[in-house]
Write an enzyme that holds these catalytic residues in place. Sequence first.
Site, PDB file in Angstrom:
ATOM      1  N   ASP A 125       0.870  -1.167   0.000  1.00  0.00           N
ATOM      2  CA  ASP A 125       0.000   0.000   0.000  1.00  0.00           C
ATOM      3  C   ASP A 125       0.914   1.225   0.000  1.00  0.00           C
ATOM      4  OD1 ASP A 125      -2.310   1.630   0.353  1.00  0.00           O
ATOM      5  OD2 ASP A 125      -1.836   1.752   2.488  1.00  0.00           O
ATOM      6  N   ASP A 143      -1.518  -0.934   6.078  1.00  0.00           N
ATOM      7  CA  ASP A 143      -1.714  -0.377   7.417  1.00  0.00           C
ATOM      8  C   ASP A 143      -3.128  -0.609   7.930  1.00  0.00           C
ATOM      9  OD1 ASP A 143      -2.922   1.286   5.613  1.00  0.00           O
ATOM     10  OD2 ASP A 143      -2.299   3.149   6.566  1.00  0.00           O
ATOM     11  N   ASP A 179      -6.940  -2.099   3.491  1.00  0.00           N
ATOM     12  CA  ASP A 179      -6.052  -3.183   3.068  1.00  0.00           C
ATOM     13  C   ASP A 179      -6.415  -4.525   3.693  1.00  0.00           C
ATOM     14  OD1 ASP A 179      -4.502  -1.245   1.716  1.00  0.00           O
ATOM     15  OD2 ASP A 179      -3.469  -0.765   3.572  1.00  0.00           O
TER      16      ASP A 179
END
Length: 916
Positions: free
Chosen positions: A329, A641, A645
């Site tokens: 990410d 994080d 995600d």
Amino acid sequence: MRCFVALQFPYTQTYSQLHEKFGKGLTSDSQYRGRLSLFGHCMIDVPMPGVLKLLVTDVMHPFFIFQIFSIGLWLWEEYYYYSVAIFVCSIAALCASLIETRSSIKAVRELAMYECSMTVFRNGCWSEQKSHSVVPGDLVKIPLNIQLPCDIVLTKGICLVDECMLTGESQPELKDALPVSNQLIYINDKRYTLSSGTVPLTLRGDPEGIVIATGFSTAKGELVKSILFPKPNRFKFYTDSFKFIGLMSLFGLFGFLWYLGNYIQDGESLVDTLMSCFDLVTTIVPPALPLAMSVGMAFAVVRLKEKKIMCISPPSVNAAGRVSIICFDKTGTLTEDSMTLKGVWEPSNQEIHEDLTTCPYELQESMASCHSLIILDDHLVGDPQEVAIFNRLNWKWTESEEYRFVVTNGQHEAKVKHLYHFTSLLKRMGVIIEHNCHLKLHMKGAPEVIIPLCINVPDNLSKQIFHYTKQGLRVLACATKTLQTFDSHQSLSEIENGLTFLGLLILQNHLKPESKETIQTLLKAEVKCVISTGDALLTGLSVAKECGLVPEGNKVLIGDLINEKPHWEDDEGNTCELTNEKGTSLALTGNLLQHYISYMDPIVSIFKDQAVIFGRMSPQQKILVIEQLQYSDLLVAMVGDGANDCGALKAADVGLSLSEAEASIAAPFTGKKLNSIIEVLKEGRASLVTSFQAFKFIAFYSMIEFVLENVLFIHQNNMLDRQFMYIDLVLILILAITMSYTRAYDKLATELPPGVLFSLEITVPIFMQACILMGIQWAAYYSLQYQSWYSVPKDTSVVWASEVPDNTVLFLTGAAEVLFTCIALNDGPPFRMPFRSNYWFTGFAIFFSFMQVYMTLVADEVTREIFQMVYLELDYKLQLEAILLGGFAIIFIFERYIVPILSRKLRTINCKRKVI
């Protein structure tokens, strides 16, 4: 077709229907009893199995059954010391397994089981109820600073919720009341849903909500189920180990049948013959294998914990050893969570305003009001980019009973009446404000979404956006519209056309200090890295270039879906055709990827090899990227994080959640820094190599004992009680555990450790090494028979085994081979530190080596009595020691120098066969 489906409360209805049907709670006791009997109590009750049940489960495990069978057989053959010792070890292992299982289940129970008091509206009045009595359809008040026991749709008020326990996301989430609308259908919309396990931090407007899920049907319940029943691991190492044991068992069966025939032919007792043949089988199936293969993972988990990396799934450690692709990410992972507002571009003077007080008032008003910030402990909290924007303004945020909030700059006041939340799908948000008795709609979002809704778009706007995003800056567009009237039931799409463009917000999201170094370390180790982000492609591309993901001189192609058609251009904005020529890096949007996949376009295979950036990705599209990268036998890791995600972290073979929480159940691994992924990979590779070495060590030990007993059985002889104890309990147990203690190598190698046991590169060297071991035993045994003083005893029954040199020679040979094989297998770089750094193993290896020399060359009467050996002539002892040391040299040279070359050649052959 009849099938079972999960029981679910019927909440998939329009917003209005939810309000009408369930907005007044349950109206009768019979209705409550019906829901309770259907959905059960509101608790995640993980049953704690009784000790007896767990005991029976462990005892019925094939390995333990085999162990009990072996102990009974050894007792029959009068191996009393050895049988008792193995029995004690088995019971100890059983108790340890029992304690560990119960403690693990207890930990999950403590995580899952929760109860509190809830204020529930039933039969027309509010009452305090224990949370376990809450059922779907109940109307409840939202408690402050208390973990929620169920999933709730918010129907009134506003909540700021801490979702860290579920997602690992440290930033609180704002939840709004479900609007009343006949057009929109509720499908577990995150904006209006309070999940079980989350904690409301701030309440406004006396929040109420409808319970839609309880127990294991909640978001927390789903996570508990994922812990109890994790998804099948694509890693084949463990299944291959059992296949290998099955293959070894076949050899044992052949040996059993062959010797059974020989013994019957010689006229031996059928019972004694069967017992001897079964004894032969017990040596070929190693009961110590599970312990030897798992101890390396246990040490790796402990070492990761020392580095502040938590692991809730030990099998994922070995899977990390085979990861060759990592998906990152961007925001909060490669870049900092916080943002800075670089400036504002507005169309009237075509320049960036760093001093926001010089911006036109309407643009200031839009920036000050179009957000979802809220006060918590006297601080504004919410999206980092919204915090960065508001803090640059000279405006004040104040709470209001009548409005959501009010912002003022001392001269002007804007009252926010209604908020349209930002979503990854819409890529925009909006607010309805009241200013000087006029209503306005202010909107903010991705330029490609906002600009088509505007009527005054400057000619050079696209060029400006391209200029800023190419520098890695995040660009948001602001627009406004005056409204004559407003109905809170209206959707944003009904009122957002005909906007007036106000300007662009230019935000900067700096790279984390360790990002570039981490990515470079991975690339040098030939680990493919890609970025999957919700930001614009050019913003992600700039970060990729800064990290070194796009090699200098590479041609970059950028793809998007425009008017339902794929469109490709270079990084200068020139239209071009997609090519898969070498030296090309691809960046594409989630919509384009989804388009190609939906049409099963073969072009998708190009993305797997050449794509570097996936931009404008929704949470579901991030999962799609992971699934597309998981082709062939390649294992994929995801680093994020939390929050958006979560799905991708669970879909990946290995997930690392970057969180300040001690541990997150959103992923198998939780760390605080980006470079934690390097430590996970290093420990994974070391653990996997350790598991392979332990497997080979135990397999060789089985082969050594199998051949040794074969030779002795031919002469109706066998090893003795204390000899078995020395090899199986002292040598094997100590060496198998200490060899696993070797730490991971400090550098990440370019090659991967092997991942499957059933391959030419593994099985061929194993059987070649087995032949070497048999050759050493043959040399030792037959050199004995050529000694002038050697004679075959007239009575060769097992009772006289301690009185013949055959047994002593083969015992010394077998013990030496076990020791030498372990030393040779305990390899160091490129995956583990040199074995001399493992002081425990080195110390025991030296000690046992001295023991081996002493028992072979010196062995006084006491030593011979302890190990049930006979006296050997000095000249033969020197000859035997020379054979053993020569054998060690051959074993060591073959394992350290010939096996790597042989494995590479066999791997090449295997790859060619796959291609064909």
